[in-house]
Design a protein around this motif. Structure first.
Motif, PDB file in Angstrom:
ATOM      1  N   ARG A 152       0.808  -1.220   0.000  1.00 43.08           N
ATOM      2  CA  ARG A 152       0.000   0.000   0.000  1.00 43.08           C
ATOM      3  C   ARG A 152       0.848   1.280   0.000  1.00 43.08           C
ATOM      4  N   PRO A 153       1.922   1.402   0.813  1.00 47.47           N
ATOM      5  CA  PRO A 153       2.715   2.641   0.778  1.00 47.47           C
ATOM      6  C   PRO A 153       3.332   2.910  -0.602  1.00 47.47           C
ATOM      7  N   ALA A 154       3.831   1.866  -1.253  1.00 47.07           N
ATOM      8  CA  ALA A 154       4.425   2.038  -2.582  1.00 47.07           C
ATOM      9  C   ALA A 154       3.361   2.389  -3.621  1.00 47.07           C
ATOM     10  N   ILE A 155       2.171   1.809  -3.470  1.00 44.14           N
ATOM     11  CA  ILE A 155       1.073   2.135  -4.396  1.00 44.14           C
ATOM     12  C   ILE A 155       0.670   3.595  -4.224  1.00 44.14           C
ATOM     13  N   GLN A 156       0.597   4.055  -2.982  1.00 45.09           N
ATOM     14  CA  GLN A 156       0.277   5.469  -2.735  1.00 45.09           C
ATOM     15  C   GLN A 156       1.329   6.367  -3.386  1.00 45.09           C
ATOM     16  N   LYS A 157       2.581   6.020  -3.230  1.00 37.93           N
ATOM     17  CA  LYS A 157       3.667   6.804  -3.824  1.00 37.93           C
ATOM     18  C   LYS A 157       3.547   6.825  -5.350  1.00 37.93           C
ATOM     19  N   GLU A 158       3.213   5.675  -5.937  1.00 34.85           N
ATOM     20  CA  GLU A 158       3.036   5.580  -7.393  1.00 34.85           C
ATOM     21  C   GLU A 158       1.947   6.536  -7.873  1.00 34.85           C
ATOM     22  N   PHE A 159       0.803   6.522  -7.191  1.00 30.14           N
ATOM     23  CA  PHE A 159      -0.289   7.410  -7.596  1.00 30.14           C
ATOM     24  C   PHE A 159       0.055   8.878  -7.339  1.00 30.14           C
ATOM     25  N   THR A 160       0.781   9.168  -6.278  1.00 32.03           N
ATOM     26  CA  THR A 160       1.219  10.545  -6.024  1.00 32.03           C
ATOM     27  C   THR A 160       2.033  11.053  -7.209  1.00 32.03           C
ATOM     28  N   GLN A 161       2.922  10.201  -7.741  1.00 35.19           N
ATOM     29  CA  GLN A 161       3.716  10.574  -8.918  1.00 35.19           C
ATOM     30  C   GLN A 161       2.823  10.806 -10.132  1.00 35.19           C
ATOM     31  N   TRP A 162       1.848   9.916 -10.339  1.00 32.02           N
ATOM     32  CA  TRP A 162       0.932  10.067 -11.472  1.00 32.02           C
ATOM     33  C   TRP A 162       0.218  11.418 -11.415  1.00 32.02           C
TER      34      TRP A 162
END
Length: 164
Positions: free
Chosen positions: A85-95
């Protein structure tokens, strides 16, 4: 003598049969396992889609990441899987740092049981002008976490040709 033994066997058999029937009658109905209601779970998954769309369209990476299980994998096209979940949140933040289109998701088919669900969906992304900029399909696996169905695996790809 044979008649007495036969009578004893018959009586013993009747006692055993009546005791076993009585036990079955005494079993409470509450111990029966509730049946799995796929239609109700479909409603829950579709509600999750509305939550996902709202978070995505608001560029809310925290709420969006919370649609995923703690041990989820997000598998975007043309890129490595993003785990947790933390890495997924970071991915979407970048998007969301760029000009992100709006998303709409439609459930195509759902199957599974009380432990895991698999969903097939279609999605459409539109630009600010309302024109379709991308569309495609996804396969998703769900598991129950925190009392809700959460994305465990999320794999998607576009229906549009790759840019050359």
């Amino acid at each position: 003598m044979k008649k007495i033994q036969l009578l004893k066997i018959v009586c013993a058999s009747l006692i055993l049969v009546s005791m076993s029937c009585k036990k079955a009658e005494e079993t409470p109905a509450e111990t029966a396992k509730p049946t799995f209601d796929l239609a109700a779970e479909k409603t829950a998954v579709e509600a999750g889609y509305r939550e996902f769309e709202k978070a995505f369209n608001a560029k809310d990476s925290v709420t969006l990441a919370n649609c995923y299980a703690t041990d989820a994998k997000f598998m975007p096209q043309s890129s490595k899987a993003v785990e947790g979940r933390p890495a997924i949140q970071k991915e979407f933040t970048q998007w969301f740092k760029g000009d992100t289109p709006q998303i709409a998701i439609k459930l195509v088919e759902l199957w599974g049981n009380e432990t895991n669900l698999t969903a097939e969906n279609s999605w459409t992304m539109t630009g600010k002008d309302g024109k379709v900029v991308d569309e495609g399909k996804s396969i998703e696996l769900y598991k129950k976490e925190e009392g809700k169905w959460k994305l465990l695996r999320d794999c998607y790809n576009s229906n549009m040709p790759q840019a050359k």
